[in-house]
Design a protein around this motif. Structure first.
Motif, PDB file in Angstrom:
ATOM      1  N   ASP A  16       0.793  -1.308  -0.127  1.00 53.11           N
ATOM      2  CA  ASP A  16       0.138   0.118  -0.106  1.00 53.11           C
ATOM      3  C   ASP A  16       0.647   1.277  -0.197  1.00 53.11           C
TER       4      ASP A  16
ATOM      5  N   GLU B 137     -18.401   6.696   0.963  1.00 52.82           N
ATOM      6  CA  GLU B 137     -17.763   6.482   2.248  1.00 52.82           C
ATOM      7  C   GLU B 137     -18.047   7.387   3.194  1.00 52.82           C
TER       8      GLU B 137
ATOM      9  N   HIS C 138     -19.511   6.432   6.754  1.00 50.20           N
ATOM     10  CA  HIS C 138     -19.016   6.744   8.266  1.00 50.20           C
ATOM     11  C   HIS C 138     -19.896   7.468   8.967  1.00 50.20           C
TER      12      HIS C 138
ATOM     13  N   ARG D 197     -12.313   9.310  11.449  1.00 45.35           N
ATOM     14  CA  ARG D 197     -12.333   8.799  10.237  1.00 45.35           C
ATOM     15  C   ARG D 197     -10.826   8.500  10.200  1.00 45.35           C
ATOM     16  N   ASP D 198     -10.685   7.200  10.066  1.00 44.38           N
ATOM     17  CA  ASP D 198      -9.195   6.600   9.857  1.00 44.38           C
ATOM     18  C   ASP D 198      -8.942   6.517   8.391  1.00 44.38           C
ATOM     19  N   HIS D 199      -7.549   6.957   8.310  1.00 44.58           N
ATOM     20  CA  HIS D 199      -7.192   7.062   6.700  1.00 44.58           C
ATOM     21  C   HIS D 199      -5.628   6.681   6.527  1.00 44.58           C
ATOM     22  N   ASP D 200      -5.334   6.213   5.489  1.00 43.36           N
ATOM     23  CA  ASP D 200      -3.997   5.916   5.205  1.00 43.36           C
ATOM     24  C   ASP D 200      -3.210   7.285   4.908  1.00 43.36           C
TER      25      ASP D 200
ATOM     26  N   THR E 236      -1.839   7.862   1.467  1.00 36.19           N
ATOM     27  CA  THR E 236      -2.466   8.064   0.109  1.00 36.19           C
ATOM     28  C   THR E 236      -3.568   8.937   0.201  1.00 36.19           C
TER      29      THR E 236
ATOM     30  N   LYS F 256      -6.446   7.850   1.609  1.00 37.71           N
ATOM     31  CA  LYS F 256      -7.755   6.995   1.299  1.00 37.71           C
ATOM     32  C   LYS F 256      -8.139   6.855   2.584  1.00 37.71           C
TER      33      LYS F 256
ATOM     34  N   ARG G  35      -9.977   4.446   5.444  1.00 42.70           N
ATOM     35  CA  ARG G  35     -10.069   2.940   5.723  1.00 42.70           C
ATOM     36  C   ARG G  35     -11.132   2.566   6.435  1.00 42.70           C
ATOM     37  N   GLN G  36     -11.569   3.430   7.307  1.00 41.62           N
ATOM     38  CA  GLN G  36     -12.844   2.823   8.460  1.00 41.62           C
ATOM     39  C   GLN G  36     -13.053   3.952   9.424  1.00 41.62           C
TER      40      GLN G  36
ATOM     41  N   ASN H 191      -8.195   4.873  16.912  1.00 42.12           N
ATOM     42  CA  ASN H 191      -7.421   5.455  16.013  1.00 42.12           C
ATOM     43  C   ASN H 191      -6.225   5.964  16.357  1.00 42.12           C
TER      44      ASN H 191
END
Length: 186
Positions: free
Chosen positions: A14, A72, A76, A96-99, A102, A104, A106-107, A114
């Motif tokens: 990733d 998304e 959420h 909001r969990d994100h990469d 990137t 993006k 995630r969840q 978190n």
């Protein structure tokens, strides 16, 4: 003693290739062969590994802002429990969990989960036969470096050792053949 070393940086799938290029992290094998003029192979290895770790640390500090599709965002908003610990999400505890590499989504998580998903603070450096042979050359090359942490197994063998690249990031040298790696991923 003449010698040779080689290593390969294996990034997670990733991690965007464009970031590896931007931070000049090698994606192919790095090989160094000693010669009569260049006998200090261990020194070159240590310098090369530390340079790559410094680049990885910089890459890991990347924080691309989150981007979410309408779907998304809807998912959420409708989420009522943390995707990890399954607690009820109420008030400001919903995040909001994100990469970070990137951007993006995630969840949806609770704040506690978190915060526990922070980026790794070390780069594992796996060796074949590190504890039986190679570690002596590497530790000798580090000399009296105070940023080195060694976990000994005996006077001549080590469980693993770490080299601080900065105050918050290390290279962790691990023997891939010794097993018991699970406890090192803390």
């Amino acid at each position: 003693v003449l010698g040779v070393f080689g290593f390969l940086v294996k990034a997670s799938e990733d991690v965007p290739a464009i970031l590896l290029d931007e931070y000049e992290i090698p994606t192919g094998p790095v090989i160094y062969r000693g010669s009569e003029e260049h006998k200090d192979v261990a020194k070159h290895f240590v310098e090369a590994i530390v340079r790559v770790a410094e680049k990885i640390e910089k890459l890991m500090k990347t924080n691309i802002p989150i981007t979410m599709t309408e779907n998304e965002e809807k998912t959420h908003q409708e989420c009522t429990e943390c995707n990890l610990c399954k607690c009820n999400l109420v008030g400001g505890d919903k995040v909001r969990d994100h990469d970070h590499l990137t951007g993006k989504f995630r969840q949806t998580l609770c704040l506690k989960c978190n915060l526990e998903l922070q980026q790794s603070k070390f780069a594992p450096v796996f060796f074949y036969s590190l504890l039986n042979y190679d570690s002596h050359f590497i530790i000798t090359e580090f000399g009296y470096d105070t940023s080195l942490t060694i976990i000994p197994n005996s006077e001549e063998k080590f469980i693993y050792f770490s080299k601080y690249i900065s105050s918050t990031f290390t290279d962790r040298f691990i023997d891939a053949c010794e097993g018991g790696l699970g406890s090192l991923w803390i």
